[in-house]
Write a protein that holds these residues in place. Structure first.
Motif, PDB file in Angstrom:
ATOM      1  N   MET A   1       0.822  -1.198   0.000  1.00 42.60           N
ATOM      2  CA  MET A   1       0.000   0.000   0.000  1.00 42.60           C
ATOM      3  C   MET A   1       0.860   1.253   0.000  1.00 42.60           C
ATOM      4  N   SER A   2       1.976   1.178   0.726  1.00 42.09           N
ATOM      5  CA  SER A   2       2.830   2.369   0.830  1.00 42.09           C
ATOM      6  C   SER A   2       3.410   2.755  -0.513  1.00 42.09           C
ATOM      7  N   ASP A   3       3.710   1.716  -1.361  1.00 36.61           N
ATOM      8  CA  ASP A   3       4.253   2.035  -2.680  1.00 36.61           C
ATOM      9  C   ASP A   3       3.230   2.807  -3.509  1.00 36.61           C
ATOM     10  N   GLY A   4       1.963   2.392  -3.412  1.00 33.10           N
ATOM     11  CA  GLY A   4       0.911   3.086  -4.150  1.00 33.10           C
ATOM     12  C   GLY A   4       0.769   4.519  -3.702  1.00 33.10           C
ATOM     13  N   VAL A   5       0.864   4.758  -2.409  1.00 34.51           N
ATOM     14  CA  VAL A   5       0.770   6.121  -1.878  1.00 34.51           C
ATOM     15  C   VAL A   5       1.923   6.967  -2.402  1.00 34.51           C
ATOM     16  N   GLY A   6       3.142   6.367  -2.410  1.00 34.06           N
ATOM     17  CA  GLY A   6       4.306   7.101  -2.903  1.00 34.06           C
ATOM     18  C   GLY A   6       4.180   7.456  -4.372  1.00 34.06           C
ATOM     19  N   GLU A   7       3.638   6.515  -5.163  1.00 36.45           N
ATOM     20  CA  GLU A   7       3.455   6.788  -6.598  1.00 36.45           C
ATOM     21  C   GLU A   7       2.433   7.895  -6.809  1.00 36.45           C
ATOM     22  N   ASP A   8       1.358   7.878  -6.018  1.00 34.69           N
ATOM     23  CA  ASP A   8       0.351   8.930  -6.125  1.00 34.69           C
ATOM     24  C   ASP A   8       0.957  10.289  -5.799  1.00 34.69           C
ATOM     25  N   GLN A   9       1.815  10.331  -4.781  1.00 37.64           N
ATOM     26  CA  GLN A   9       2.460  11.592  -4.404  1.00 37.64           C
ATOM     27  C   GLN A   9       3.383  12.086  -5.515  1.00 37.64           C
ATOM     28  N   ASP A  10       4.115  11.131  -6.139  1.00 35.95           N
ATOM     29  CA  ASP A  10       4.992  11.508  -7.254  1.00 35.95           C
ATOM     30  C   ASP A  10       4.184  12.067  -8.424  1.00 35.95           C
ATOM     31  N   LEU A  11       3.065  11.411  -8.716  1.00 35.57           N
ATOM     32  CA  LEU A  11       2.216  11.887  -9.806  1.00 35.57           C
ATOM     33  C   LEU A  11       1.642  13.273  -9.498  1.00 35.57           C
ATOM     34  N   ASP A  12       1.211  13.461  -8.258  1.00 39.31           N
ATOM     35  CA  ASP A  12       0.675  14.767  -7.864  1.00 39.31           C
ATOM     36  C   ASP A  12       1.733  15.853  -8.014  1.00 39.31           C
ATOM     37  N   ALA A  13       2.962  15.536  -7.616  1.00 37.85           N
ATOM     38  CA  ALA A  13       4.042  16.522  -7.722  1.00 37.85           C
ATOM     39  C   ALA A  13       4.313  16.873  -9.186  1.00 37.85           C
ATOM     40  N   LEU A  14       4.342  15.852 -10.068  1.00 42.22           N
ATOM     41  CA  LEU A  14       4.578  16.097 -11.488  1.00 42.22           C
ATOM     42  C   LEU A  14       3.439  16.905 -12.109  1.00 42.22           C
ATOM     43  N   ARG A  15       2.219  16.573 -11.710  1.00 38.36           N
ATOM     44  CA  ARG A  15       1.072  17.302 -12.261  1.00 38.36           C
ATOM     45  C   ARG A  15       1.082  18.762 -11.826  1.00 38.36           C
ATOM     46  N   LYS A  16       1.523  19.016 -10.600  1.00 43.51           N
ATOM     47  CA  LYS A  16       1.619  20.403 -10.132  1.00 43.51           C
ATOM     48  C   LYS A  16       2.678  21.167 -10.930  1.00 43.51           C
ATOM     49  N   GLN A  17       3.796  20.486 -11.246  1.00 43.07           N
ATOM     50  CA  GLN A  17       4.830  21.136 -12.060  1.00 43.07           C
ATOM     51  C   GLN A  17       4.312  21.421 -13.469  1.00 43.07           C
ATOM     52  N   ILE A  18       3.551  20.462 -14.022  1.00 47.36           N
ATOM     53  CA  ILE A  18       2.975  20.677 -15.355  1.00 47.36           C
ATOM     54  C   ILE A  18       1.987  21.842 -15.324  1.00 47.36           C
ATOM     55  N   ASP A  19       1.151  21.896 -14.276  1.00 49.09           N
ATOM     56  CA  ASP A  19       0.195  23.002 -14.155  1.00 49.09           C
ATOM     57  C   ASP A  19       0.923  24.345 -14.085  1.00 49.09           C
ATOM     58  N   ALA A  20       2.019  24.365 -13.328  1.00 53.07           N
ATOM     59  CA  ALA A  20       2.792  25.607 -13.204  1.00 53.07           C
ATOM     60  C   ALA A  20       3.377  26.005 -14.560  1.00 53.07           C
ATOM     61  N   LEU A  21       3.903  25.024 -15.294  1.00 52.62           N
ATOM     62  CA  LEU A  21       4.458  25.306 -16.620  1.00 52.62           C
ATOM     63  C   LEU A  21       3.372  25.775 -17.583  1.00 52.62           C
ATOM     64  N   ASP A  22       2.191  25.160 -17.494  1.00 50.76           N
ATOM     65  CA  ASP A  22       1.080  25.584 -18.351  1.00 50.76           C
ATOM     66  C   ASP A  22       0.722  27.043 -18.094  1.00 50.76           C
ATOM     67  N   SER A  23       0.720  27.432 -16.834  1.00 49.78           N
ATOM     68  CA  SER A  23       0.421  28.828 -16.502  1.00 49.78           C
ATOM     69  C   SER A  23       1.485  29.759 -17.072  1.00 49.78           C
ATOM     70  N   GLU A  24       2.737  29.322 -16.979  1.00 48.17           N
ATOM     71  CA  GLU A  24       3.835  30.130 -17.520  1.00 48.17           C
ATOM     72  C   GLU A  24       3.747  30.220 -19.039  1.00 48.17           C
ATOM     73  N   LEU A  25       3.449  29.075 -19.688  1.00 48.89           N
ATOM     74  CA  LEU A  25       3.293  29.079 -21.143  1.00 48.89           C
ATOM     75  C   LEU A  25       2.160  30.004 -21.571  1.00 48.89           C
ATOM     76  N   LEU A  26       1.056  29.974 -20.833  1.00 48.10           N
ATOM     77  CA  LEU A  26      -0.080  30.830 -21.149  1.00 48.10           C
ATOM     78  C   LEU A  26       0.328  32.295 -21.118  1.00 48.10           C
TER      79      LEU A  26
END
Length: 366
Positions: A1-26
């Motif tokens: 279960m802990s591995d799944g939680v860690g993967e979700d956190q990694d995905l959330d972090a990457l998605r936040k970086q993508i969102d930030a880049l999208d705002s900058e691109l805009l």
């Protein structure tokens, strides 16, 4: 279960970086659009009749982007993204109106949008000479016409239209042609007895059709888009056409890329009313009328060889002004304003019955 939680956190972090880049691109794209508006304002003050679209400038920007690109997107994909940004920004200055050989859904429309971007206003014409007339009359800014196919050769109607027109070539675009076998939702696929397409498309897919549908009636029509339209009304028919026609008429591809040659492509020319200044890599097209006498072809080509001008195409057409005269359509590398090219053209002009420069323009980037 802990591995799944860690993967979700990694995905959330990457998605936040993508969102930030999208705002900058805009923000960056919006700033670019604002600069384009400022450029338009300055140009209009200097010359109210100014041309906002600059083929040589756009070609240089795209070449620069491709040279700077380090991936992971490939160079052409990155250039296409910037083409659309430039197209949208140009539309803020002045929407580009482009006439093309129609109807809607043809490869020529696909070439027009590939060259000018989706923000261009594309208007279908029923014939190649109508495209020329619309541009000459000023009803549109540019026209797009096919000039040669890698399988079937030159489109003579386009060459003949240049002989009667004052239009200038301002660009070129090469489109990889992929033909598909299309059906509608009501087609009985095991009962296909009729296939519609343009005659040139039939020629490009002859071997495939012989192998897969040897008994089906092949019905030539005016365009692949018309073929796609007809299929919607008949349960026993299919069409050979491209992606735009399939999308326009909501057809399904049951076989993809059925062209006999995988490198099948068509070259299109962009026609306009203005000469194009030099870019870093240009091509020039001319039409030359020669008298019917021994050594005429050698006399025509010798200056090209001596000045080391790279010929890329040479086509011959009968002259309509004299029974025994022929005209040569020639493409070569270089710009008519280059001193070496200008010297060569002057020599050819002295040897020829007539020389007409159709235009110098950037070599197609995409």
């Amino acid at each position: 279960m802990s591995d799944g939680v860690g993967e979700d956190q990694d995905l959330d972090a990457l998605r936040k970086q993508i969102d930030a880049l999208d705002s900058e691109l805009l923000q960056l794209i919006s700033r670019r659009a604002q600069y384009a508006q400022q450029v338009a304002s300055i140009k209009t003050c200097v010359d109210p009749q100014t041309q906002f679209y600059r083929p040589e400038r756009e070609a240089e920007v795209l070449r620069r982007i491709m040279a700077l690109n380090d991936g992971p997107l490939d160079d052409e994909e990155m250039a296409r993204l910037f083409r659309e940004i430039m197209s949208a920004c140009l539309a803020l200055e002045q929407p580009i109106k482009v006439a093309y050989l129609g109807p809607e859904g043809t490869f020529t429309q696909q070439a027009a949008l590939k060259h000018f971007g989706e923000s261009a206003i594309s208007l279908p014409m029923a014939a190649i000479d109508e495209v020329f007339r619309e541009v000459e009359a000023g009803a549109v800014h540019y026209g797009v016409v096919p000039v040669e196919n890698s399988t079937e050769g030159v489109i003579n109607h386009t060459l003949d239209s240049f002989m009667d027109s004052s239009m200038r070539i301002s660009g070129e675009v090469v489109l990889r042609i992929h033909q598909h076998l299309l059906v509608s939702s009501t087609t009985r696929r095991d009962k296909i007895s009729r296939i519609y397409s343009h005659p040139q498309s039939f020629a490009q897919c002859r071997k495939w059709l012989d192998a897969h549908y040897p008994q089906a009636e092949r019905v030539p029509v005016s365009s692949n888009a018309e073929a796609a339209r007809l299929v919607r009304t008949e349960w026993h028919s299919a069409a050979i056409a491209g992606d735009m026609a399939a999308k326009l008429y909501d057809l399904e591809k049951i076989y993809e890329k059925v062209e006999d040659r995988p490198d099948n492509s068509t070259r299109f020319l962009i026609i306009g009313n203005h000469d194009v200044p030099p870019s870093s890599e240009d091509k020039t097209s001319v039409v030359v009328a020669m008298r019917n006498q021994p050594g005429a072809l050698h006399a025509l080509l010798e200056p090209f060889h001596r000045h080391q001008i790279d010929l890329t195409r040479l086509e011959t057409r009968p002259s309509r002004s004299g029974v025994w005269n022929y005209v040569f359509f020639i493409d070569f590398r270089g710009h008519q304003d280059d001193p070496k090219v200008a010297a060569m053209l002057e020599e050819v002009r002295l040897r020829a019955a007539e020389l007409k420069v159709l235009g110098s323009y950037p070599v197609g980037v995409l």
